[in-house]
Scaffold this motif. Structure first.
Motif, mmCIF file in Angstrom:
data_model
loop_
_atom_site.group_PDB
_atom_site.id
_atom_site.type_symbol
_atom_site.label_atom_id
_atom_site.label_comp_id
_atom_site.label_asym_id
_atom_site.label_seq_id
_atom_site.Cartn_x
_atom_site.Cartn_y
_atom_site.Cartn_z
ATOM 1 N N UNK A 195 -11.546 23.396 8.624
ATOM 2 C CA UNK A 195 -12.017 24.396 9.018
ATOM 3 C C UNK A 195 -11.953 25.754 8.131
ATOM 4 N N UNK A 196 -10.645 25.988 7.566
ATOM 5 C CA UNK A 196 -10.652 27.144 6.808
ATOM 6 C C UNK A 196 -10.009 27.029 5.227
ATOM 7 N N UNK A 197 -9.649 25.516 5.193
ATOM 8 C CA UNK A 197 -9.327 25.247 3.738
ATOM 9 C C UNK A 197 -8.039 25.369 3.495
ATOM 10 N N UNK A 198 -7.214 25.620 4.360
ATOM 11 C CA UNK A 198 -5.571 25.694 4.132
ATOM 12 C C UNK A 198 -5.020 24.275 4.005
ATOM 13 N N UNK A 199 -4.338 24.285 2.935
ATOM 14 C CA UNK A 199 -3.586 22.970 2.576
ATOM 15 C C UNK A 199 -2.094 23.112 2.795
ATOM 16 N N UNK A 200 -1.575 22.024 3.115
ATOM 17 C CA UNK A 200 -0.161 21.677 2.960
ATOM 18 C C UNK A 200 0.222 20.428 2.714
ATOM 19 N N UNK A 201 1.598 20.217 2.691
ATOM 20 C CA UNK A 201 2.302 19.097 2.454
ATOM 21 C C UNK A 201 3.188 18.437 3.320
ATOM 22 N N UNK A 202 3.371 17.397 3.503
ATOM 23 C CA UNK A 202 4.363 16.757 4.351
ATOM 24 C C UNK A 202 5.205 15.366 3.845
ATOM 25 N N UNK A 203 6.353 15.043 4.347
ATOM 26 C CA UNK A 203 6.938 13.989 3.809
ATOM 27 C C UNK A 203 6.740 13.120 4.675
ATOM 28 N N UNK A 204 6.450 11.548 4.004
ATOM 29 C CA UNK A 204 6.228 10.350 4.848
ATOM 30 C C UNK A 204 7.499 9.391 4.516
ATOM 31 N N UNK A 205 8.303 9.004 5.542
ATOM 32 C CA UNK A 205 9.077 8.059 5.278
ATOM 33 C C UNK A 205 8.698 6.567 5.274
ATOM 34 N N UNK A 206 9.499 5.709 4.560
ATOM 35 C CA UNK A 206 9.105 4.545 4.116
ATOM 36 C C UNK A 206 9.274 3.819 5.771
ATOM 37 N N UNK A 207 8.010 2.848 6.205
ATOM 38 C CA UNK A 207 8.126 2.253 7.319
ATOM 39 C C UNK A 207 8.086 0.827 7.547
ATOM 40 N N UNK A 208 8.148 0.289 6.178
ATOM 41 C CA UNK A 208 8.521 -1.079 5.777
ATOM 42 C C UNK A 208 6.988 -1.676 5.968
ATOM 43 N N UNK A 209 6.635 -3.108 5.773
ATOM 44 C CA UNK A 209 5.392 -3.616 5.765
ATOM 45 C C UNK A 209 4.812 -3.594 7.166
ATOM 46 N N UNK A 210 3.594 -3.589 6.872
ATOM 47 C CA UNK A 210 2.686 -3.218 8.158
ATOM 48 C C UNK A 210 2.784 -4.510 9.180
ATOM 49 N N UNK A 211 3.432 -4.102 10.319
ATOM 50 C CA UNK A 211 3.497 -5.235 11.304
ATOM 51 C C UNK A 211 2.252 -6.101 11.522
ATOM 52 N N UNK A 212 0.897 -5.678 11.528
ATOM 53 C CA UNK A 212 -0.176 -6.425 11.651
ATOM 54 C C UNK A 212 -0.669 -7.420 10.991
ATOM 55 N N UNK A 213 0.049 -7.502 9.356
ATOM 56 C CA UNK A 213 -0.269 -8.229 8.428
ATOM 57 C C UNK A 213 0.451 -9.615 8.728
ATOM 58 N N UNK A 214 1.787 -9.609 9.073
ATOM 59 C CA UNK A 214 2.240 -11.042 9.433
ATOM 60 C C UNK A 214 1.639 -11.670 10.511
ATOM 61 N N UNK A 215 0.989 -10.767 11.491
ATOM 62 C CA UNK A 215 0.492 -11.380 12.806
ATOM 63 C C UNK A 215 -0.771 -12.013 12.373
ATOM 64 N N UNK A 216 -1.624 -11.325 11.348
ATOM 65 C CA UNK A 216 -2.863 -12.016 10.871
ATOM 66 C C UNK A 216 -2.445 -13.265 10.156
ATOM 67 N N UNK A 217 -1.456 -13.199 9.253
ATOM 68 C CA UNK A 217 -1.304 -14.502 8.542
ATOM 69 C C UNK A 217 -0.924 -15.543 9.627
ATOM 70 N N UNK A 218 0.029 -15.375 10.704
ATOM 71 C CA UNK A 218 0.318 -16.223 11.727
ATOM 72 C C UNK A 218 -0.999 -16.882 12.338
ATOM 73 N N UNK A 219 -1.774 -15.893 12.916
ATOM 74 C CA UNK A 219 -2.799 -16.315 13.456
ATOM 75 C C UNK A 219 -3.886 -16.931 12.734
ATOM 76 N N UNK A 220 -4.100 -16.826 11.370
ATOM 77 C CA UNK A 220 -4.917 -17.384 10.394
ATOM 78 C C UNK A 220 -4.378 -18.924 10.289
ATOM 79 N N UNK A 221 -2.820 -19.233 9.987
ATOM 80 C CA UNK A 221 -2.237 -20.404 9.821
ATOM 81 C C UNK A 221 -2.518 -21.214 10.998
#
Length: 415
Positions: A357-383
């Protein structure tokens, strides 16, 4: 045939994994043919443009440009691959326009400037334009002159409504005469001697120096200290206007001589008795009415005027300001977030947020969350899917062999 099916399934699995893994944005170094190696800060804007024209597109010479109702968007590069999307922007990013005021008629081009984040991470001025129509201002005509009719002229002479009456008094006394008329503009009094000769007020004063006159130009004239010599004189009033003049009837002044009082002595002596002075009533002072106090004007109520062309911001919200300090349109920032540094096991990542809306910018810190849990599930389903297909294929193939074997056995029995 079985190998081809397995390869196809593995290819589908690879494509599926490629789709599910999100692309992240970050600072990258590229080689420019003119500048050389530069660091690109993603996301950044390449340009901006108008998606909806302002509400007012037609002006008169002398009027100023108004951006109310305008809508704009920017070309935002949001990943390292250079993909671009349209990102709606608020008018708060617009820093100015030219011309601000129109001085000539015709089609006029207006250039808008906006401060947006560039590929190097610094803010840069981008420009776009639109065309408006400017018309000549209508010539103001002087209001028509209103001619007032001449005041009506008086058609007839004054009409006497009251004639003065005769007065009887003792010498040295006082008397008054009253005369009235309609449609008169002035009045004068004239005295007449017993011989019939007319005397004006000034000549009468010369004739009788001790005589006092008042109200000589009003409807009521007063005579004080009247001498006995005025016995038999007459007085009348003359009323005048533009049509002429008219005289009242003559009133007679009768003055009696004062009576003398004798004192008994050996020799009679005639004693002159001076008549007691007539008490002239003191006129009551005219009461001047108190002036009507003027009403105190009520203060003009303040009308808020918000600067819709400029957004005021803080870390959480944006709004428009009035000169009095009042706020309007306060709302929470609506950020588009993009990854500028990917989080790892050893260090957190960062994201940049840009308010749509106004063009204001900001920054934030993102912590490491590990691998995406969705990917192992997709691999297991595919196998599991691949194993199931293989098992089904084996069973179908075994079943077909058994059918062929039974058919051959029946043919041998028939022989």
């Amino acid at each position: 045939m079985k190998k081809e099916k397995m390869l196809s399934l593995l290819l589908c699995l690879v494509m599926l994994l490629g789709i599910c893994v999100p692309a992240t944005a970050e600072k990258v170094t590229i080689t420019d043919p003119f500048v050389g190696k530069i660091t690109v800060d993603i996301p950044y804007y390449k340009d901006f443009y108008i998606t909806k024209n302002p509400s007012k597109m037609t002006y008169k010479v002398g009027e100023s440009f108004d951006i109310s109702g305008i809508e704009i968007a920017g070309k935002l590069v949001y990943d390292v691959s250079g993909n671009v999307k349209e990102n709606p922007l608020g008018t708060g990013v617009i820093t100015g326009w030219s011309p601000t005021k129109f001085t000539a008629a015709g089609s006029q081009k207006v250039t808008l400037n906006a401060q947006l984040k560039s590929m190097t991470g610094s803010y840069k001025t981008f420009s776009t334009s639109l065309t408006v129509t400017v018309k000549e201002e209508a010539t103001k005509l002087d209001p028509p002159m209103i001619l007032l009719p001449d005041p009506p002229k008086i058609a007839s002479k004054p009409t006497v409504t009251k004639h003065p009456g005769d007065e009887h008094l003792t010498e040295g006394g006082s008397c008054s005469f009253v005369a009235r008329a309609d449609d008169d503009e002035s009045i004068s009094w004239t005295f007449v001697s017993p011989s019939g000769k007319n005397y004006s007020v000034s000549k009468t004063k010369k004739e009788f120096p001790n005589l006092k006159l008042s109200g000589t130009t009003s409807e009521k004239i007063r005579l004080t200290n009247v001498p006995q010599k005025m016995n038999g004189w007459k007085i009348f009033a003359t009323f005048k206007n533009e049509a002429g003049s008219v005289d009242t009837q003559k009133a007679v002044i009768s003055v009696n001589a004062a009576k003398a009082t004798a004192t008994p002595t050996e020799k009679p002596t005639v004693v002159s008795v001076t008549p007691a002075p007539t008490v002239i009533p003191t006129p009551k002072p005219t009461v001047t009415p108190d002036p009507t106090p003027e009403p105190t004007p009520e203060p003009t109520p303040h009308i808020h005027k918000y600067d819709t062309a400029l957004w005021m911001t803080d870390a959480d919200t944006h709004w428009h300001d009035c000169d009095c300090g009042d706020k309007d349109g306060t709302a929470v920032h609506d950020f588009d977030w993009a990854v500028t540094k990917k989080a790892t096991k050893n260090a957190p990542g960062t994201e940049v947020g840009l308010c749509k809306v106004c063009g204001y910018t900001t920054h934030r810190t993102v912590e490491y969350a590990g691998p995406d849990p969705v990917i192992p599930v997709l691999i297991a389903v595919t196998v599991l899917l691949v194993v199931a297909l293989v098992v089904v294929g084996v069973l179908l193939k075994k079943n077909a062999r058994m059918r062929r074997h039974h058919k051959k056995h029946h043919r041998d029995d028939d022989r």
